[in-house]
Each structure stands twice: as structure tokens, then as C-alpha cells.
Motif scaffolding. Structure first.
Motif, PDB file in Angstrom:
ATOM      1  N   GLU A 194     -12.349  -9.162  12.711  1.00  0.00           N
ATOM      2  CA  GLU A 194     -12.295 -10.100  11.988  1.00  0.00           C
ATOM      3  C   GLU A 194     -10.398  -9.205  11.394  1.00  0.00           C
ATOM      4  OE1 GLU A 194     -14.208 -11.658   9.672  1.00  0.00           O
ATOM      5  OE2 GLU A 194     -15.668 -11.607   9.815  1.00  0.00           O
ATOM      6  N   PRO A 195      -9.938 -10.674  10.989  1.00  0.00           N
ATOM      7  CA  PRO A 195      -8.242 -11.111  10.898  1.00  0.00           C
ATOM      8  C   PRO A 195      -7.845  -9.968   8.852  1.00  0.00           C
ATOM      9  CG  PRO A 195     -10.004 -12.846  10.571  1.00  0.00           C
ATOM     10  CD  PRO A 195     -10.499 -12.715  10.862  1.00  0.00           C
ATOM     11  N   PHE A 196      -7.135  -9.439   9.642  1.00  0.00           N
ATOM     12  CA  PHE A 196      -6.955  -8.716   8.081  1.00  0.00           C
ATOM     13  C   PHE A 196      -5.773  -8.839   7.140  1.00  0.00           C
ATOM     14  CE2 PHE A 196     -10.270  -6.293  10.050  1.00  0.00           C
ATOM     15  CZ  PHE A 196     -10.433  -5.221   8.516  1.00  0.00           C
ATOM     16  N   ILE A 197      -5.071  -8.962   6.072  1.00  0.00           N
ATOM     17  CA  ILE A 197      -4.647  -9.339   5.654  1.00  0.00           C
ATOM     18  C   ILE A 197      -4.050  -7.721   4.827  1.00  0.00           C
ATOM     19  CG2 ILE A 197      -3.024 -10.895   3.034  1.00  0.00           C
ATOM     20  CD1 ILE A 197      -5.613 -12.672   3.999  1.00  0.00           C
ATOM     21  N   ALA A 198      -2.316  -7.770   4.940  1.00  0.00           N
ATOM     22  CA  ALA A 198      -2.156  -6.210   4.937  1.00  0.00           C
ATOM     23  C   ALA A 198      -0.870  -5.862   4.177  1.00  0.00           C
ATOM     24  CB  ALA A 198      -2.773  -5.223   5.499  1.00  0.00           C
ATOM     25  N   TYR A 199      -0.957  -4.941   4.009  1.00  0.00           N
ATOM     26  CA  TYR A 199       0.534  -4.330   3.315  1.00  0.00           C
ATOM     27  C   TYR A 199       1.366  -4.500   4.682  1.00  0.00           C
ATOM     28  CZ  TYR A 199      -0.606  -3.099  -1.598  1.00  0.00           C
ATOM     29  OH  TYR A 199      -1.071  -3.474  -3.087  1.00  0.00           O
ATOM     30  N   PRO A 200       2.793  -4.817   4.573  1.00  0.00           N
ATOM     31  CA  PRO A 200       3.436  -4.603   5.884  1.00  0.00           C
ATOM     32  C   PRO A 200       3.597  -2.870   6.233  1.00  0.00           C
ATOM     33  CG  PRO A 200       5.309  -5.555   4.170  1.00  0.00           C
ATOM     34  CD  PRO A 200       3.590  -5.136   3.669  1.00  0.00           C
ATOM     35  N   GLN A 226      -1.291 -11.620   8.676  1.00  0.00           N
ATOM     36  CA  GLN A 226      -0.786 -11.927   7.396  1.00  0.00           C
ATOM     37  C   GLN A 226      -0.597 -10.746   6.887  1.00  0.00           C
ATOM     38  OE1 GLN A 226       0.315 -14.575   6.768  1.00  0.00           O
ATOM     39  NE2 GLN A 226       2.173 -13.801   5.604  1.00  0.00           N
ATOM     40  N   GLU A 227       0.214 -10.479   6.022  1.00  0.00           N
ATOM     41  CA  GLU A 227       1.616  -9.493   5.872  1.00  0.00           C
ATOM     42  C   GLU A 227       2.031  -9.999   4.244  1.00  0.00           C
ATOM     43  OE1 GLU A 227       4.539  -7.936   7.811  1.00  0.00           O
ATOM     44  OE2 GLU A 227       3.357  -6.704   9.048  1.00  0.00           O
ATOM     45  N   LEU A 242      -7.730 -16.877   4.698  1.00  0.00           N
ATOM     46  CA  LEU A 242      -6.316 -16.204   6.120  1.00  0.00           C
ATOM     47  C   LEU A 242      -7.038 -14.796   6.784  1.00  0.00           C
ATOM     48  CD1 LEU A 242      -2.943 -17.065   5.536  1.00  0.00           C
ATOM     49  CD2 LEU A 242      -3.649 -17.727   7.301  1.00  0.00           C
ATOM     50  N   GLY A 243      -8.028 -13.992   5.997  1.00  0.00           N
ATOM     51  CA  GLY A 243      -8.114 -13.404   6.413  1.00  0.00           C
ATOM     52  C   GLY A 243      -8.888 -12.087   5.785  1.00  0.00           C
ATOM     53  N   VAL A 244      -9.531 -10.909   5.377  1.00  0.00           N
ATOM     54  CA  VAL A 244      -9.709 -10.197   4.915  1.00  0.00           C
ATOM     55  C   VAL A 244      -8.914  -8.589   4.302  1.00  0.00           C
ATOM     56  CG1 VAL A 244     -12.109 -10.795   5.384  1.00  0.00           C
ATOM     57  CG2 VAL A 244     -10.924  -8.685   6.523  1.00  0.00           C
ATOM     58  N   ALA A 245      -9.284  -8.175   3.246  1.00  0.00           N
ATOM     59  CA  ALA A 245      -8.606  -7.722   2.907  1.00  0.00           C
ATOM     60  C   ALA A 245      -9.242  -6.062   2.217  1.00  0.00           C
ATOM     61  CB  ALA A 245      -7.484  -7.606   2.034  1.00  0.00           C
ATOM     62  N   LEU A 246      -8.501  -4.790   2.703  1.00  0.00           N
ATOM     63  CA  LEU A 246      -9.245  -3.836   1.879  1.00  0.00           C
ATOM     64  C   LEU A 246      -8.013  -3.409   1.024  1.00  0.00           C
ATOM     65  CD1 LEU A 246     -10.221  -1.410   4.743  1.00  0.00           C
ATOM     66  CD2 LEU A 246     -11.763  -2.758   3.196  1.00  0.00           C
TER      67      LEU A 246
END
Length: 297
Positions: A194-200, A226-227, A242-246
Motif C-alpha cells: 500500500e502507498p503510505f502518507i506519513a510524517y517526514p 506523500q509526506e 493517495l495512500g493510507v496512514a497509521l
């Protein structure tokens, strides 16, 4: 000038009677008379006209009495200021907090409770990542921090007193139309590919390194497409698909149309918020803030 002698003088100037003054001071007349004589000798001026029946201030005595009251008042004020500072009643307190922790109901309750209990303390709040807080505590730019421990914390963390405040679950934030949105609970292994969205990565956010460790433990490295610096931005970008996030469960407070949150079934997907201050720090305000934080629910 001896402050004790000045205090004795002020009492005699108010009473204009040596016996009553001695009783008020809890001493005998002899040391009181000696103290007044020593003060007169030091100043080179008589302070009282004394007869068998009366005691009266001289012109020099009147002049000193006006100053003495001001001096003694300022001395008492200085003592009170020191006591208030040592007891944590006044001064300043610099508090660090993470972006996600500020969204927890705990955060405003804690700050409000402290400001109510310590109205004389100037509290300054600084939003910093967990790693930045650890560094700022080490350099004394912060007095106390609300942070999460990165899996690989710097050595300076051993100089801190870390008290766990509460543990919360990590959730999966995902677009409502995503295949995983249809599941009641998801496991980390389901996120492979899966594509992730996360903190930098370079921001020093503990949640990023925890996400990385959780995925690598399951044999894959998350692909961050993506950050986002802010929690609200992270959730907002999830709504684009765009993606998933934890994210920690407190981020449920950010209600964005098109985003759903799903529980994780893995038993290691929790995050703990700590309160940290320097070990052995003489700043009583930091200790009091930490003690209060441990009682706020």
C-alpha cells in the motif's frame, strides 16, 4: 546597615516605648537598647529623644523611619518572591508538545488545570516533534515535554525522567472507498504494497519510526508517497485516496469527509505518550507539572 537593627528601630519608632517594643520583639530591653545605640553609632546621628517618661523620634529618626518601612517592606517582598519561585507559584514554564498530542482531550485539560492552579506562572507552549523535544530538554530550551519515545532515542534521553501518561491504539486512516475500509479490523501485514502518507522522516516524529518498525517487523518497507507535517494535513491527504496512514486514536477528532478509521488487530500497535523533564532539575514548576499530568484523565 544591619537589617535586624533596622527592624528593631522600626518597632521602637512605632511603639515609642522600649519595654513594649522589647515585648513585641520577644527580647529583653538590654539588647534592644544596644542595637539602637549601634545603629546610631553607624549612622552618626541620634534617632530618639529619651527621657525617663517619654521616647520621641528625632528629625534624623523621622527621616530614617520613612526609609526603614520601605526597605523592610521590600525585604519581605523579596523573601516572598523567592518562596513563590521555589514553591513553583511564579516564574515561567516552557512546555513542549507534539502535534498529535495536542488533539487528545487530555492536553487542554492538563494545560487548563495547571493554569488554574498556578496563575502566577507564565506558561509557554512549543509544538515540536518528540526528537526535537528530547534535544530541547537536553539544551534547556524546554522545561518539560509531552512526547512519544522513538524506537532509537538519543543517549540524552537517559538524563530525563519519563513518566508514561496513557497508551492509545494506532489506527489505520483510509479513504472510505478503499478495499480495507470494508474490514472491521486490519493487521499490519494487510498493508504490504500500500502507498503510505506519513510524517517526514527527518522531522524526528516518533510515530514515523514506529510505523517503519512495525512494517519491517512484518517483512516489508512501507512506500511513502506523500509526506505531511501536520496531523490535519495527513488526514486531509488520506481523503484524496493517495495512500493510507497509521495514526494515534486521538486523530479521530479530525473529522474529514471520505476518511474512515479502522482498528488494527496486531497486539503491538499502540503508542504511549510520556511526560519528560530533566533528572535532578531544580525547577519545581516542571516537577509539579509532571505530577499534575499524572493525575489528569
Amino acid at each position: 546597615m544591619n537589617l535586624r537593627h533596622l527592624a528593631y528601630f522600626a518597632v521602637v519608632a512605632e511603639e515609642l516605648h522600649f519595654r513594649r517594643s522589647a515585648e513585641r520583639l520577644g527580647i529583653t530591653q538590654a539588647p534592644l537598647s544596644l542595637a539602637i545605640q549601634a545603629l546610631e553609632t553607624e549612622l552618626g546621628a541620634r534617632l530618639f529623644h529619651r527621657t525617663r517618661r517619654t521616647v520621641a523620634l528625632t528629625e534624623a529618626g523621622h527621616a530614617l523611619f520613612d526609609d526603614a518601612r520601605g526597605i523592610l517592606s521590600r525585604v519581605e517582598m523579596a523573601k516572598e518572591n523567592v518562596w513563590q519561585t521555589v514553591s513553583g507559584q511564579v516564574g515561567r514554564l516552557r512546555v513542549g508538545f507534539t502535534n498529535s498530542s495536542s488533539l487528545s482531550p487530555f492536553f487542554p485539560r492538563l494545560i487548563h488545570a495547571y493554569r488554574t492552579q498556578r496563575p502566577g506562572v507564565q506558561i509557554t507552549l512549543r509544538e515540536l516533534s518528540s526528537l526535537q523535544q528530547i534535544e530541547s530538554l537536553d539544551t534547556r530550551e524546554l522545561d518539560v515535554g509531552l512526547l512519544r519515545l522513538p524506537p532509537e532515542a538519543p543517549a540524552s534521553v537517559h538524563e530525563l525522567v519519563l513518566t508514561p501518561l496513557f497508551e492509545e491504539a494506532l489506527l489505520l486512516a483510509v479513504h472510505a472507498g478503499h478495499r480495507l475500509a470494508k474490514k472491521r479490523a486490519v493487521c499490519i501485514a494487510d498493508l504490504r504494497g500500500e502507498p503510505f502518507i506519513a510524517y517526514p522522516r527527518q522531522a524526528g516524529v516518533a510515530l514515523f519510526t514506529q510505523m517503519l518498525a512495525l512494517c519491517e517487523k512484518r517483512g516489508f518497507t512501507p512506500e511513502v508517497v506523500q509526506e505531511a507535517q501536520q496531523a490535519s494535513t495527513l488526514i486531509g491527504l488520506t481523503a484524496t485516496g493517495l495512500g493510507v496512514a497509521l495514526v494515534p486514536a486521538s486523530l479521530r477528532a479530525i473529522a474529514v469527509p471520505g476518511v474512515v478509521f479502522r482498528e488494527l488487530s496486531d497486539d503491538d500497535t499502540t503508542t504511549t505518550l510520556y511526560i519528560a523533564h530533566r533528572r535532578g532539575d531544580a525547577n519545581s514548576r516542571a516537577q509539579q507539572f509532571a505530577e499534575l499530568a499524572a493525575t489528569v484523565q
